[in-house]
Design an enzyme around this catalytic site. Structure first.
Site, short mmCIF file in Angstrom:
data_model
loop_
_atom_site.label_atom_id
_atom_site.label_comp_id
_atom_site.label_asym_id
_atom_site.label_seq_id
_atom_site.Cartn_x
_atom_site.Cartn_y
_atom_site.Cartn_z
N HIS A 32 -2.84 8.03 6.02
CA HIS A 32 -3.04 6.72 5.39
C HIS A 32 -4.44 6.24 5.78
CE1 HIS A 32 -1.98 3.10 3.36
NE2 HIS A 32 -2.02 2.35 4.44
N HIS B 94 -9.92 1.76 0.00
CA HIS B 94 -8.46 1.62 0.05
C HIS B 94 -8.00 1.05 -1.29
CE1 HIS B 94 -4.44 1.09 1.10
NE2 HIS B 94 -4.54 0.39 2.22
N CYS C 180 0.80 -1.23 0.00
CA CYS C 180 0.00 0.00 0.00
C CYS C 180 0.83 1.28 0.00
CB CYS C 180 -0.97 -0.04 1.17
SG CYS C 180 -1.94 -1.55 1.11
#
Lengths: 264, 397
Positions: free
Chosen positions: B291, B325, B162
């Protein structure tokens, strides 16, 4: 134009018929006959027991070449920003995950899933060496070694300190093997520093080139060079094994190769 | 570090194709996460899906790259005049002087997931039309984009879960600083697939509802997909209004494969290094795009890291409640949401978050605030303990 000079401080190689750099040198130079041989991979003892049990070929191979290059440079792994470069990462793990997802019971193992990220070997490296420096994980298909080398050289110059390259490839089992037939696992490790030091072994400069790539005289080594992305490094390793200054061109992208000068 | 100018950028996600729909969604706090049965997934799942990918047809000469991920890449570059900007850069510098560095976590693995369901019952072989190199291999999206623009410079895919498409900004910056190239296409593309939906579910990290970053009741992520592209060049004579990349911080947790360091030490190190490269102090940062995945442990670790470095006053939010996400694309998408925020003076209020977690002491924005911004920071953290923070600035703000 060329990159600023980069200094090789540590070097390692593990592949068929070359279990370490010392064994590889006379074979690369044609002083001993080269014979491909099965690659033996051991789980590294510095990995915690739980992780060691789960380690597949990709983790074993990458960690072995990384540790050998660090040792050769007499460096501390925890201090080295690192670049992992691999065309497929942990291919066995990926295959297992794909099989489960194609089955009627899609019971994906959490461990298989977190091991499926391309940077899993880098993650294990960090856990094992306690290295909190920057770490990246790259893929550029057949150009993966060149991509990793460029990233490491530019990272070392930007960070102003030595960086570690770990380029490695393993194979998928069938059926993906048919589409990506990598005949043997092979890994190369390099510690590259922006400064000359007591442990410098060679000084290198890189530039892009449209010349054809240098080839290996030995037919088996040439077959490895063409069959394994990380083995695209073999002409460079041959030059380094000779201990002489010189220049080679290695394959990178189809229309963009890397010329590497070993100076001094 | 030598600053770089974002001379063009574009975004495609569940919020829509192009910057206008993203700006509108940020202003109105509109989210794009929906509950549905996706592909052959056996349960309802909340996803941030990009509309219309099934209808995208790849350019004819690149048809053999056809997969969901490359369709999204093509849809992405077609927005906001990005193609013309790249063509101008190629005309200025030459095709060999423009690099391509993209992030992706799963690339076109969906193609192999489908192909494994269609193996020959006798031989086990994959269907002959399956193309591993152009779809599933991690490099395929950079290969596709490089060919799309007819480039002959360096290229690679960064695949660090990620943080992937945040880290490409650093790769491009170093390659330009080394003088090897003059410009780079950076960003990320990641698409929905079974690997991530089932994988994150196996780790019990998927929420049964649209995700709620930094909420006291948060219980996991919503998987999304998206594409982010930016064109980076040297910022030799910055003009008023230019958006610059001025700091990149990268670190490793060296702690655990799928859990962050509980105190967010790696996250803190990445943010501190980005600030140091930018020559800024924490007080200079006007807004932090977190994040903020909405898993209990990730948000707790990031909250601790932000508090330790910035205190509790700096406005911050996660836009994963808007987009889901997007994994390997998240770093790029959120970097460019920061660019959009600087360009338009918008600090996005979170979507999905109802009651802030009282244990996370930070100035998390629950409503969008519009005011001029000068310096913003974007955080991206991934599996394997891979952390990256980026600092962007608006010239003359």
């Amino acid at each position: 134009m060329s990159t600023a000079t980069i200094y090789l401080e540590g070097l390692s190689l593990l592949g068929p018929g070359m279990s370490d750099w010392a064994e590889a040198v006379p074979r690369l130079l044609g002083q001993q006959p080269f014979q491909v041989d099965e690659v033996r991979l051991a789980a590294p003892s510095i990995l915690p027991a739980t992780e060691r049990r789960r380690a597949g070929a990709a983790v074993k191979l990458s960690m072995a070449v990384g540790l050998a290059a660090v040792e050769d440079a007499d460096a501390d792994a925890a201090q080295l920003p690192n670049v992992f470069s691999s065309t497929g990462g942990d291919c066995e793990n990926c295959h297992s995950l794909l099989e489960v997802l194609a089955s009627s019971e899609r019971m994906v193992s959490p461990t298989r899933f977190h091991n499926s990220v391309h940077n899993a070997p880098a993650g294990y490296w960090g856990i094992a060496t306690k290295c909190t420096e920057a770490s990246t994980s790259l893929c550029a298909y057949d150009a993966t070694f060149g991509a990793g080398l460029l990233e490491t050289v530019t990272q070392a110059h930007s960070a102003g300190k030595p960086c570690l390259l770990i380029a490695f490839d393993t194979a998928y089992p069938e059926p993906l093997y048919a589409q990506r037939p990598i005949p043997y696992p092979l890994g190369v490790g390099m510690v590259l520093s922006p400064e000359h030091s007591a442990v410098s072994k060679a000084a290198l400069r890189l530039s892009f080139s449209d010349e054809p790539a240098s080839r290996m005289d030995d037919a088996q080594l040439e077959a490895l060079r063409q069959g394994i992305p990380s083995a695209r490094s073999l002409p460079l390793l041959h030059l380094l094994a000779s201990g002489q200054p010189g220049r080679v061109v290695i394959d990178y992208l189809d229309d963009c190769r890397l010329a590497i000068e070993v100076v001094e | 570090m030598q600053a770089l100018r974002l001379s063009a950028y574009t975004l495609t996600s569940a919020l829509g194709a192009g910057l206008a729909s993203h700006l509108d969604a940020l202003r109105r706090q509109r989210g794009g996460i929906v509950r549905k049965r996706w592909e052959t997934v056996e349960f309802d799942v909340c996803v941030g899906e990009v509309a219309g990918l099934d209808e995208v047809v790849l350019r004819q000469d690149l048809a053999y790259y056809d997969c969901r991920n490359n369709r999204l890449a093509q849809l992405g570059v077609e927005q906001d005049g990005f193609i013309a900007s790249v063509e101008q850069a190629v005309a200025r510098y030459g095709a060999s002087r423009v690099g391509v560095f993209l992030g992706s976590s799963t690339s076109g693995i969906l193609s192999s997931e489908v192909a494994y369901r269609q193996r020959d019952p006798e031989t086990g072989a994959l269907p002959p039309e399956h193309r591993y190199r152009e779809t599933h291999n991690a490099y395929s999206v950079a290969d596709f984009v490089r060919r799309f623009f007819g480039l002959s410079g360096p290229a690679a895919v960064v695949s660090t879960a990620c943080s992937s498409s945040a880290k490409v900004f650093g790769t491009a910056q170093r390659m330009i600083a080394a003088g090897l190239i003059d410009a780079a296409i950076v960003g990320g593309v990641d698409t929905l697939c079974l690997t991530t939906i089932y994988g994150f579910s196996s780790l019990q990290l998927v929420s049964s509802n649209p995700c709620r970053p930094f909420d006291g009741e948060r219980d996991g992520i919503s998987v999304g997909e998206g594409a982010a592209f930016a064109l980076l060049e040297r910022a030799e004579q910055p003009q008023d209004g230019d958006i610059l990349l001025i700091g990149v911080g990268e670190s490793s947790d060296a702690y655990h494969m799928s859990s962050p360091h509980p105190e967010g030490l790696g996250a803190k190190a990445a943010m501190a290094q980005a600030l140091q490269q930018a020559g800024l102090t924490p007080a200079d940062i006007d807004y932090i795009n977190l994040h903020g995945t909405a898993t209990p442990s990730n948000d707790a670790a990031e909250g601790a890291a932000v508090l330790a470095l910035f205190g509790s006053a700096t406005p911050c939010s996660s836009t994963k409640g808007h987009t889901g996400h997007t994994l390997g694309a998240a770093g790029g998408i959120e970097a460019l949401i920061c660019a959009l925020a600087l360009d338009n003076g918008v600090m996005p209020g979170g979507v999905g978050t109802q009651q802030l977690d009282a244990r996370l002491q930070c100035n998390y924005l629950l409503t969008t605030v519009e005011r001029p911004l000068r310096h913003v920071l974007s955080n991206s953290f991934g599996f394997g303990g891979s952390n990256c923070s980026l600092v962007f600035s608006r010239v003359g703000a």
